[in-house]
Enzyme design. Structure first.
Site, PDB file in Angstrom:
ATOM      1  N   GLY A 501      -1.383  -3.638  -6.353  1.00 15.19           N
ATOM      2  CA  GLY A 501      -1.795  -2.924  -5.150  1.00 15.19           C
ATOM      3  C   GLY A 501      -2.366  -1.565  -5.474  1.00 15.19           C
ATOM      4  O   GLY A 501      -2.090  -0.983  -6.525  1.00 15.19           O
ATOM      5  N   GLY A 503      -3.423   2.109  -3.189  1.00 18.77           N
ATOM      6  CA  GLY A 503      -3.473   2.776  -1.895  1.00 18.77           C
ATOM      7  C   GLY A 503      -3.778   4.246  -2.029  1.00 18.77           C
ATOM      8  O   GLY A 503      -4.170   4.728  -3.103  1.00 18.77           O
ATOM      9  N   ASP A 618       1.266   8.023   7.441  1.00 19.91           N
ATOM     10  CA  ASP A 618       0.284   7.001   7.071  1.00 19.91           C
ATOM     11  C   ASP A 618       0.794   5.599   7.430  1.00 19.91           C
ATOM     12  O   ASP A 618       0.814   4.693   6.598  1.00 19.91           O
ATOM     13  CB  ASP A 618      -0.034   7.084   5.583  1.00 19.91           C
ATOM     14  CG  ASP A 618      -1.365   6.389   5.230  1.00 19.91           C
ATOM     15  OD1 ASP A 618      -2.145   6.101   6.157  1.00 19.91           O
ATOM     16  OD2 ASP A 618      -1.608   6.127   4.046  1.00 19.91           O
TER      17      ASP A 618
END
Length: 779
Positions: A501, A503, A618
């Site tokens: 991942g 981000g 977020d």
């Protein structure tokens, strides 16, 4: 004859005093600290500011006594305002609340501009036009109280408060129906007999029936011709130095109170609609049921369930076992069935079997993967249900029972990630067996004391000698995040080989801790603030102390030179975005609602329940991870404080991701937890519709999700949003309305996350949301 004359004189005396009023002219103002209210002529009633939770609200209250009993509240579901707010009767005839930042909120909505206001000795606050005609009065808009001479008109309702200290809308309502029947229901239910728990049984007795209260406490129903069709109470209550008033209380029972008007007078209830506190439906929340014990109500959970929040019964109950797949590889059920006798529940069955037996009902539910519980009623009907069950009450003598699917209990180790209490089932044997076992343990314990003392002493000496000076091993992960070296994490991830991942906070790699073969996710942070060793470790300990089943667990961290890394539990099913925006993995609508509730629970914990309040900054589907049981967990919380000010994907000085950023970020306003509420609202609409918040491949009027949702809501065409036929219309309506409330432009109008959770659970009423004033999305 003499008694008739006495009551007539009493009524005339009260009417004369009630007509006295204090006039308020245009330009008048109030503040919470100084000049906080406008008094009636006698000083008994006041209109203005009163204390509520952590701020102030506006309403009418008894002012001439030490106990400020609020009898009417304006905009009762708004958040309390701070002490620097001002209530202004403007020169153009509006009653507005002005904040220190300059925003105006209309307190009451009159049909035309007012030229005069008054506070009368009856407790009625009134607005007049230039012809001295009444254009608005509080008596026409009761909240939870009726005062003497006040009516509850046909079609009007009273709503209970949340509690004695929180006057916002609670979970019960009393309605004067247009058919002449006075009925009590839980909120968010239809006006039909299965949901009522009190009725005057006066339907069909006349048109425009009103509920009336006289000064002497006489509560009765009148039809349009002035005929008394039913007495609710008798005329037996004192009036000397007292005021009788009727209130719908937080427990769902409406009572007649006698309020002593002496300076330190007490209030006592002289009549109530029921003496059984389990009569109101829904007091125990979802999956809970009410039991009377010594004239007091207690709540109990279904078998295999425990309270969501101890001490808050209305929050309901949730499973205390793993929700496994319905059947194993051999086709056998992985659940067992448990019985709960003498209970009544809402009939929300999706399938009914008739002329069956209790055992057949249990087996039918066990073999049906859609069935989570069943109600066996009238000795022959099996009503298959999905969770949650609502409005549970024990009724002794009833032949009805519920059968509930129960799975494998969650182990104690599984529950260490939560602050929720652990309830263990104990199998009690006979008294003799317990005594023998207890004596054996005592004897064994006495024998082990000296041996354990020697072992513990030698262990601590050796352990002390083995601890290195830099303390890099940290504490056990069950109690605090462990400190890793960069070399250790390089080894754990195989040289940061498998990226899983990426981000706004950094890149995530899969790793395996060799000592216990635990799979972990290692996040390498980018552009982190140059915190010192102690400050960084303190921040990690704050995050490490957040234990909740809907938060991703922080297992460790690395602060080695310029390296900053975090070690999390591994989530095998990726992110919410992976399943939400994929047609193959898309969850069904009930599962989507449960996902939203679980995410809300995690954010409530961050905002209100952990030791240090955390604003996530977020919230988005990519930051909601899904474990192997498809349970959502909030990740990346608490990291906003560690980022440099320019660490953002879209806006300089603004933290978050485009499309989810609250409007106040753009206005240089103080950012509060309401910014997370906005982001959650956007994500809730995405969960509801299974699409991204901005999609320019769609027609222009559908491209921006918030705008399209509100348009469909206004048009009453919400099936269009989900692109499928949804059986749970109320749940769809609930999710849409909550999403609109959360994404309002003004932060103070958005509900708290706790209120959001209660609304999603269906335990509080959701008012009709106003039209959003703007839609700010970064394109």
């Amino acid at each position: 004859m003499a008694s008739i004359i006495f009551f007539l004189l009493l009524a005339l005396s009260f009417t004369a005093s009630a007509q006295r009023q204090t006039n308020i002219t245009l330009g008048s103002s109030l503040t919470p600290i100084t000049n906080s209210s406008w008094l009636s002529p006698s000083g008994l009633y006041a209109f203005g500011f009163f204390r509520q939770r952590n701020g102030y609200s506006i309403g009418v209250f008894l002012s001439g006594i030490s106990l400020k009993t609020v009898v009417w509240a304006a905009r009762r579901d708004d958040a309390p305002v701070p002490s620097n707010a001002t209530l202004l009767f403007t020169s153009d005839g509006r009653l507005v609340l002005t904040s220190a930042q300059g925003g105006d909120t209309l307190i009451v909505s009159a049909s035309q501009p007012a030229s005069l206001a008054s506070m009368s000795d009856s407790g009625n606050f009134v607005l007049y036009n230039s012809d001295r005609e009444i254009i608005w009065q509080s008596f026409d808009h009761p909240t939870d109280t009726l005062l003497p001479t006040q009516q509850l008109k046909a079609g009007a309702e009273l709503f209970s408060p949340v509690s004695e200290t929180d006057l916002s809308t609670g979970i019960y309502r009393l309605k004067m129906q247009n058919d002449g029947n006075l009925v009590q229901y839980p909120v968010n239910t239809p006006d039909t007999a299965p949901y009522s728990y009190f009725s005057s049984f006066t339907d069909g007795k006349g048109d425009n029936v009103t509920l009336n209260l006289d000064p002497d406490g006489h509560l009765y129903l009148l039809n349009s011709t002035g005929f008394n069709i039913k007495n609710i109470t008798a005329r037996e209550y004192p009036t000397k130095e007292t005021i009788n008033m009727m209130k719908l209380d937080a427990d769902g029972i409406f009572r007649l109170y006698s309020q002593n008007l002496t300076r330190n007078g007490n209030r006592s209830d002289v009549w109530s609609s029921t003496s059984n506190k389990c009569d109101p439906k829904g007091s125990c929340g979802l999956n809970g049921y009410c039991v009377m014990k010594d004239k007091e109500a207690e709540c109990t959970c279904l078998p295999g369930f425990e309270f969501v929040s101890q001490g808050n019964w209305t929050s309901g109950c949730e499973r205390d076992f793993d929700a496994e797949s319905c059947k194993d590889k051999n086709g056998s059920s992985t659940y067992t069935m448990e019985e709960l006798s003498n209970t009544e529940w809402e009939d929300a069955s999706y399938s009914v079997l008739s002329s069956t037996t209790k055992d057949n009902c249990k087996q039918a539910c066990l073999e049906d993967c859609n069935c989570e519980a069943a109600l066996f009623t009238d000795g022959q009907y099996c009503r298959k249900q999905r969770l949650p069950l609502r409005f549970g009450r024990r009724k002794l003598g009833s032949t009805n029972l519920a059968v509930v699917k129960v799975g494998r209990p969650i182990s104690i180790m599984d529950r260490k990630d939560s602050k929720e209490p652990i309830t263990e089932k104990k199998n009690l044997g006979t008294g003799r067996t317990i005594l023998i076992i207890s004596c054996s343990f005592v004897a064994f314990g006495l024998a082990m004391v000296p041996i354990c003392g020697i072992i513990i002493y030698r262990y601590h000496v050796l352990a002390y000698k083995k601890v290195p000076s830099n303390d890099s091993t940290g504490l056990n992960e069950e109690f605090a995040p462990r400190a890793f070296t960069y070399a250790e994490l390089e080894n754990v991830t195989g040289g940061f080989k498998e990226e899983i991942g990426r981000g706004s906070f950094g890149t995530v790699y899969k790793g395996i801790i060799s000592s216990n073969q635990k799979v972990v996710a290692v996040k390498r942070l980018e552009k982190v603030l140059a915190e010192g060793e102690r400050e960084f470790q303190n921040e990690m300990k704050v995050i490490g102390k957040t234990h909740h089943r809907n938060l991703v667990r922080l297992l460790g961290y690395c602060h080695d030179g310029h390296h900053r890394l975090l070690v999390y539990e591994y989530m095998s099913n990726g992110s919410l975005a992976d399943i939400l925006f994929s047609l193959e993995k898309r969850p069904c609508f009930p599962e989507r609602l449960e996902i939203a509730r679980n995410i809300a629970r995690g954010i409530v914990y961050l905002h209100e329940e952990c030791e240090t309040q955390i604003i996530h900054c977020d919230i988005k589907p990519q930051n909601i991870l899904i474990d192997e049981s498809r349970c959502p967990k909030v990740s990346d919380f608490g990291l906003a404080k560690l980022l440099k000010s320019d660490q953002t994907k879209t806006f300089t000085g603004i933290r978050g991701t485009r499309g989810y950023v609250a409007p106040e970020w753009h206005r240089n306003m103080p950012v509060t937890v309401k910014a997370d509420v906005y982001s959650f609202g956007v994500m809730l609409l995405e969960i509801t519709c299974c699409r991204k918040n901005v999609d320019w491949s769609l027609p222009e009027d559908e491209a921006v999700l918030e705008q399209w949702v509100y348009q469909c809501f206004q048009d009453g065409d919400m099936d269009k949003l989900v692109g499928e036929e949804v059986a749970e219309k109320k749940q769809l309506d609930r999710m849409v309305k909550v999403g609109i409330w959360c994404t309002l432009d003004e932060p103070s109008l958005r509900p708290s996350m706790k209120k959001v959770l209660l609304m999603l659970e269906g335990t509080v009423e959701i008012p009709i949301p106003p039209s959003p004033t703007s839609f700010i999305t970064a394109i």
